[in-house]
Design a protein around this motif. Structure first.
Motif, short mmCIF file in Angstrom:
data_model
loop_
_atom_site.label_atom_id
_atom_site.label_comp_id
_atom_site.label_asym_id
_atom_site.label_seq_id
_atom_site.Cartn_x
_atom_site.Cartn_y
_atom_site.Cartn_z
N VAL A 69 0.23 -5.14 -0.93
CA VAL A 69 -0.93 -4.62 -1.70
C VAL A 69 -0.44 -4.58 -3.27
N ARG A 70 -1.35 -5.25 -4.14
CA ARG A 70 -0.95 -5.18 -5.60
C ARG A 70 -2.13 -4.54 -5.99
N PHE A 71 -1.89 -3.77 -7.09
CA PHE A 71 -2.98 -2.96 -8.04
C PHE A 71 -2.69 -3.69 -9.38
N GLY A 72 -3.45 -4.80 -9.77
CA GLY A 72 -3.14 -5.26 -11.07
C GLY A 72 -1.68 -5.97 -10.90
N LEU A 112 -3.13 0.85 6.93
CA LEU A 112 -3.48 0.97 8.50
C LEU A 112 -4.65 1.61 8.96
N SER A 113 -5.23 2.65 8.34
CA SER A 113 -6.32 3.44 8.55
C SER A 113 -7.81 2.88 8.32
N GLY A 114 -7.69 1.63 7.40
CA GLY A 114 -8.64 0.97 6.85
C GLY A 114 -9.27 1.43 5.56
N LEU A 115 -8.89 2.39 4.77
CA LEU A 115 -9.27 3.03 3.60
C LEU A 115 -8.91 2.06 2.61
N LEU A 116 -7.98 1.05 2.69
CA LEU A 116 -7.48 0.05 1.73
C LEU A 116 -7.13 -1.14 2.13
N LYS A 117 -7.77 -2.10 1.58
CA LYS A 117 -7.70 -3.69 2.29
C LYS A 117 -6.41 -4.16 1.63
N PRO A 118 -5.64 -4.80 2.15
CA PRO A 118 -4.46 -5.41 1.90
C PRO A 118 -4.71 -6.68 0.91
N THR A 119 -3.86 -6.78 -0.16
CA THR A 119 -3.83 -8.07 -0.90
C THR A 119 -3.50 -9.37 -0.08
N ALA A 120 -2.25 -9.10 1.09
CA ALA A 120 -2.06 -10.09 1.84
C ALA A 120 -1.76 -9.58 3.20
#
Length: 276
Positions: A23-26, A61-69
């Motif tokens: 997960v990347r934020f910028g 894992l819960s689906g609230l955040l989409k992974p970058t990869a």
């Protein structure tokens, strides 16, 4: 999952799994190629200092955040793009770091709410949303709610409104509500925060019993390292978004990299305080 799907799934398939999650934020890398497996009927711990990426991983894992990869799987099926609601229908439930309760509902009504979300959605509309309240509960519901009230020692406050409850009690209510959904996998975010020593010990014993009796799998984020090492089958250690160790509690306790990073003092103190 259908009976056919269950037959096709290997016995070793994890209930919940993260593969190569990044997960990347910028320019900030919050998680970097993280793998986590939660086998059936197991308790898995996730530890690390603030900012290690634990909450970010829970969001993925819960689906609230989409992974970058990377990929998230439930029972071997890719759910990376599935919504939180779709994952809940597959048997995933979670609690939050800050309890999310309805101030006007009683403790018991919160547990009933969790039960009916899973078993009687129509009654949520007829009994609650139309102002009818939680009336005429069926025997199966009463039995399940009573069992959770007893298991989490909430009998003394079950008819009290959530507003004004101590933080520790609020956490127990949230755990009970999540368990009322009868999940296959439960994500617990800091479940012991706000609990005293006795309450923490009771919670750990209750969770272990629930795993044994009902086959639910647990993944918990915790800062209480002795609690994690004492109740988990396997532990993953995050540091700056990287999984620096994964193994049994004994392996984690003895891992030089983990001890050097941030666990050494807590583990040493726990060992020294044991009675002779």
């Amino acid at each position: 999952m259908t009976a056919v799907a269950e037959e096709k799934a290997p016995a070793t398939t994890a209930r919940l799994e993260a593969r190569g999650v990044t997960v990347r934020f910028g320019g900030l890398v919050a998680l970097n190629d993280v793998d986590v497996q939660v086998p059936a009927q197991s308790i898995v711990g996730l530890v690390g200092p603030n900012g290690a990426g634990k909450s970010t991983l829970f969001g993925v894992l819960s689906g609230l955040l989409k992974p970058t990869a990377g990929t998230v799987l439930m029972d071997g099926e890719d759910v990376t793009s599935a919504s939180p609601q779709a994952r809940a229908r597959r048997g995933l439930a979670r609690t939050f770091q800050h309890p999310e309760l309805f101030s006007t509902l009683t403790v018991r009504e919160h547990i009933v709410l969790g039960y009916r979300i899973r078993h009687a959605k129509r009654r949520l509309w007829t009994d609650l949303l139309t102002g009818g309240g939680f009336r005429r509960p069926p025997a199966a519901e009463t039995e399940r709610v009573d069992a959770l009230v007893d298991a989490l020692h909430l009998g003394g406050v079950q008819h009290s409104p959530a507003a004004g409850l101590p933080l520790g009690t609020s956490r127990l209510v949230e755990v009970a509500r999540a368990l009322a959904v009868d999940p296959r996998v439960l994500l617990l975010d800091e479940p012991s925060s706000g609990l005293d020593v006795r309450e923490t010990e009771e919670l750990a014993a209750t969770l272990r019993q629930l795993v044994a009796d009902h086959g639910v799998s647990l993944l918990l984020v915790e800062h209480d390292v002795p609690l994690v090492l004492g109740m988990c089958d396997r532990v993953h250690v995050l540091d700056f978004g990287i999984c620096i160790a994964a193994g049994t509690p004994t392996e984690i306790r003895d891992d030089p990299a983990v001890r050097a990073a941030y666990l050494g003092t807590a583990v040493d103190e726990t060992t020294e305080e044991e009675p002779a």
